[in-house]
Design an enzyme around this catalytic site. Structure first.
Site, PDB file in Angstrom:
ATOM      1  N   GLY A  27       0.800  -1.227   0.000  1.00 48.30           N
ATOM      2  CA  GLY A  27       0.000   0.000   0.000  1.00 48.30           C
ATOM      3  C   GLY A  27       0.827   1.268   0.000  1.00 48.30           C
ATOM      4  O   GLY A  27       1.791   1.424  -0.762  1.00 48.30           O
TER       5      GLY A  27
ATOM      6  N   ASP B 281       8.363  -3.891   8.398  1.00 47.81           N
ATOM      7  CA  ASP B 281       6.974  -4.316   8.508  1.00 47.81           C
ATOM      8  C   ASP B 281       6.933  -5.623   9.290  1.00 47.81           C
ATOM      9  O   ASP B 281       7.936  -6.338   9.386  1.00 47.81           O
ATOM     10  CB  ASP B 281       6.363  -4.529   7.119  1.00 47.81           C
ATOM     11  CG  ASP B 281       4.861  -4.254   7.080  1.00 47.81           C
ATOM     12  OD1 ASP B 281       4.145  -4.820   7.925  1.00 47.81           O
ATOM     13  OD2 ASP B 281       4.426  -3.487   6.205  1.00 47.81           O
TER      14      ASP B 281
ATOM     15  N   ASP C  84       7.859  -5.095  14.834  1.00 49.59           N
ATOM     16  CA  ASP C  84       6.577  -4.686  15.406  1.00 49.59           C
ATOM     17  C   ASP C  84       6.825  -3.352  16.081  1.00 49.59           C
ATOM     18  O   ASP C  84       7.516  -3.287  17.107  1.00 49.59           O
ATOM     19  CB  ASP C  84       6.100  -5.730  16.415  1.00 49.59           C
ATOM     20  CG  ASP C  84       4.806  -5.327  17.129  1.00 49.59           C
ATOM     21  OD1 ASP C  84       4.324  -4.188  16.925  1.00 49.59           O
ATOM     22  OD2 ASP C  84       4.287  -6.143  17.912  1.00 49.59           O
TER      23      ASP C  84
ATOM     24  N   ASN D 183       4.746   5.176   9.059  1.00 51.19           N
ATOM     25  CA  ASN D 183       3.566   4.853   8.261  1.00 51.19           C
ATOM     26  C   ASN D 183       2.755   3.695   8.829  1.00 51.19           C
ATOM     27  O   ASN D 183       1.543   3.617   8.617  1.00 51.19           O
ATOM     28  CB  ASN D 183       4.012   4.523   6.827  1.00 51.19           C
ATOM     29  CG  ASN D 183       2.903   3.945   5.982  1.00 51.19           C
ATOM     30  OD1 ASN D 183       1.966   4.641   5.604  1.00 51.19           O
ATOM     31  ND2 ASN D 183       2.983   2.653   5.689  1.00 51.19           N
TER      32      ASN D 183
ATOM     33  N   SER E 148      -4.174  11.411   9.728  1.00 48.49           N
ATOM     34  CA  SER E 148      -5.369  11.104   8.938  1.00 48.49           C
ATOM     35  C   SER E 148      -6.272  12.318   8.844  1.00 48.49           C
ATOM     36  O   SER E 148      -6.403  13.096   9.796  1.00 48.49           O
ATOM     37  CB  SER E 148      -6.139   9.949   9.584  1.00 48.49           C
ATOM     38  OG  SER E 148      -7.396   9.757   8.955  1.00 48.49           O
TER      39      SER E 148
ATOM     40  N   TYR F 217      -9.422   4.792  16.188  1.00 52.47           N
ATOM     41  CA  TYR F 217      -8.461   5.145  15.138  1.00 52.47           C
ATOM     42  C   TYR F 217      -8.327   6.664  15.025  1.00 52.47           C
ATOM     43  O   TYR F 217      -7.213   7.199  14.988  1.00 52.47           O
ATOM     44  CB  TYR F 217      -8.905   4.560  13.801  1.00 52.47           C
ATOM     45  CG  TYR F 217      -8.021   4.982  12.649  1.00 52.47           C
ATOM     46  CD1 TYR F 217      -6.791   4.376  12.444  1.00 52.47           C
ATOM     47  CD2 TYR F 217      -8.410   6.004  11.780  1.00 52.47           C
ATOM     48  CE1 TYR F 217      -5.976   4.777  11.397  1.00 52.47           C
ATOM     49  CE2 TYR F 217      -7.600   6.403  10.735  1.00 52.47           C
ATOM     50  CZ  TYR F 217      -6.378   5.784  10.544  1.00 52.47           C
ATOM     51  OH  TYR F 217      -5.560   6.193   9.514  1.00 52.47           O
TER      52      TYR F 217
ATOM     53  N   LYS G 158      -4.869   8.880  15.777  1.00 52.21           N
ATOM     54  CA  LYS G 158      -4.211   9.721  14.789  1.00 52.21           C
ATOM     55  C   LYS G 158      -4.188  11.188  15.227  1.00 52.21           C
ATOM     56  O   LYS G 158      -3.262  11.940  14.874  1.00 52.21           O
ATOM     57  CB  LYS G 158      -4.886   9.569  13.427  1.00 52.21           C
ATOM     58  CG  LYS G 158      -4.616   8.218  12.772  1.00 52.21           C
ATOM     59  CD  LYS G 158      -3.123   8.011  12.534  1.00 52.21           C
ATOM     60  CE  LYS G 158      -2.837   6.767  11.715  1.00 52.21           C
ATOM     61  NZ  LYS G 158      -1.399   6.608  11.415  1.00 52.21           N
TER      62      LYS G 158
ATOM     63  N   PRO H 285      -3.423  12.013   5.020  1.00 54.53           N
ATOM     64  CA  PRO H 285      -4.179  11.662   3.816  1.00 54.53           C
ATOM     65  C   PRO H 285      -5.656  11.514   4.112  1.00 54.53           C
ATOM     66  O   PRO H 285      -6.069  11.335   5.262  1.00 54.53           O
ATOM     67  CB  PRO H 285      -3.578  10.316   3.412  1.00 54.53           C
ATOM     68  CG  PRO H 285      -3.156   9.710   4.717  1.00 54.53           C
ATOM     69  CD  PRO H 285      -2.708  10.862   5.584  1.00 54.53           C
TER      70      PRO H 285
ATOM     71  N   LEU I  11      -9.198   9.247   2.645  1.00 58.99           N
ATOM     72  CA  LEU I  11      -9.402   7.843   2.323  1.00 58.99           C
ATOM     73  C   LEU I  11      -8.673   7.476   1.028  1.00 58.99           C
ATOM     74  O   LEU I  11      -8.891   8.090  -0.012  1.00 58.99           O
ATOM     75  CB  LEU I  11     -10.891   7.536   2.162  1.00 58.99           C
ATOM     76  CG  LEU I  11     -11.235   6.119   1.683  1.00 58.99           C
ATOM     77  CD1 LEU I  11     -10.839   5.080   2.726  1.00 58.99           C
ATOM     78  CD2 LEU I  11     -12.721   6.015   1.353  1.00 58.99           C
TER      79      LEU I  11
END
Length: 245
Positions: A13, A33, A57, A84, A139, A152, A156, A182, A184
């Site tokens: 992504g 990741d 993690d 990210n 977000s 969430y 953020k 960003p 959606l």
């Protein structure tokens, strides 16, 4: 641009898009990741870039320390950190009073504690070299007050506050800390409801189209560059005019 950039959540992504763009811009890239990011590192190498994959993690202090150490050992410096990685697609959608307590905690473990720990792990390297750029991903939901997943949105929002605190504290060391928010960016393979949600979100934008990962690249590269050396503590909305701040 040259230097070493760590991208957490870099296996797919947005994270993958950041990794490829940073490599194209001349950075050595550390793909981090919990998922297997070796394919992204290989993709970069095949294109002539330099990259390694480090599993981590970000909610673990030990993993973050090991990640920073691996980056410095491989490439000699840590110049950019892109925070990210996030707990998002796994979150339950529904009324705030029905959010499972353990899910609330896990969201904050990854999205807030993880960012704090990642910043803490790279800080000694950036402080020693007298420079560094930390870019946290928040977000647009923080500014819309989007309902349905308050854990969430709250996490953020906390990242934006943390960014401002760190900008003040790390500025004397020559380190900038900024946030990019960003809107959606749909991924129906992970979140089937995104297709329906995207129609509603696009209708509210000044620019009437779906947002894609590539829309984020210009802002990320700007903040990672010397052109943003005097920019810190800021949040930049990349949302097609869905909200103004």
């Amino acid at each position: 641009m040259t230097g070493t950039a760590i991208v957490t959540g870099g296996a797919r992504g947005l994270g993958r898009a950041y990794c490829l763009a940073l490599s194209d811009a001349g950075f050595r890239v550390v793909v981090s990741d919990l998922l297997d990011g070796q394919s992204v590192a290989y993709e970069i190498a095949q294109a002539g870039g330099e990259a390694i994959y480090v599993t981590a993690d970000i909610s673990s202090a030990e993993d973050n320390v090991a990640l920073a150490s691996a980056a410095a050992d491989a490439f000699g410096s840590i110049d950019v950190l892109i925070n990210n990685a996030a707990y998002f697609s796994e979150t339950t959608r529904g009324p705030f009073f029905e959010v499972p307590e353990m899910e609330w905690d896990r969201t904050f473990e990854v999205n807030v504690r993880g960012v704090w720990l990642s910043c803490s792990a790279v800080y000694p390297y950036m402080r020693e070299q007298g420079s560094g750029k930390i870019i946290n991903i928040a977000s647009n939901t923080c500014f819309k007050g989007t309902v349905g997943f308050p854990h969430y949105v709250a996490s953020k929002s906390a990242v934006i506050g943390l960014t401002r605190c760190l900008a003040q504290e790390l500025g004397p060391d020559g380190i900038t800390v900024n946030t990019v928010s960003p809107d959606l960016i749909p991924d129906p393979s992970l979140r089937p409801a995104d297709s329906t949600s995207d129609e509603f979100v696009v209708a509210g934008r000044a620019l009437k189209r779906t947002q894609v990962p590539e829309d984020m690249i210009g802002t990320i590269l700007y903040l990672a560059s010397s052109g943003a050396d005097f920019v810190t503590g800021q949040n930049i909305l990349v949302n097609g005019g869905a909200h103004y701040h």
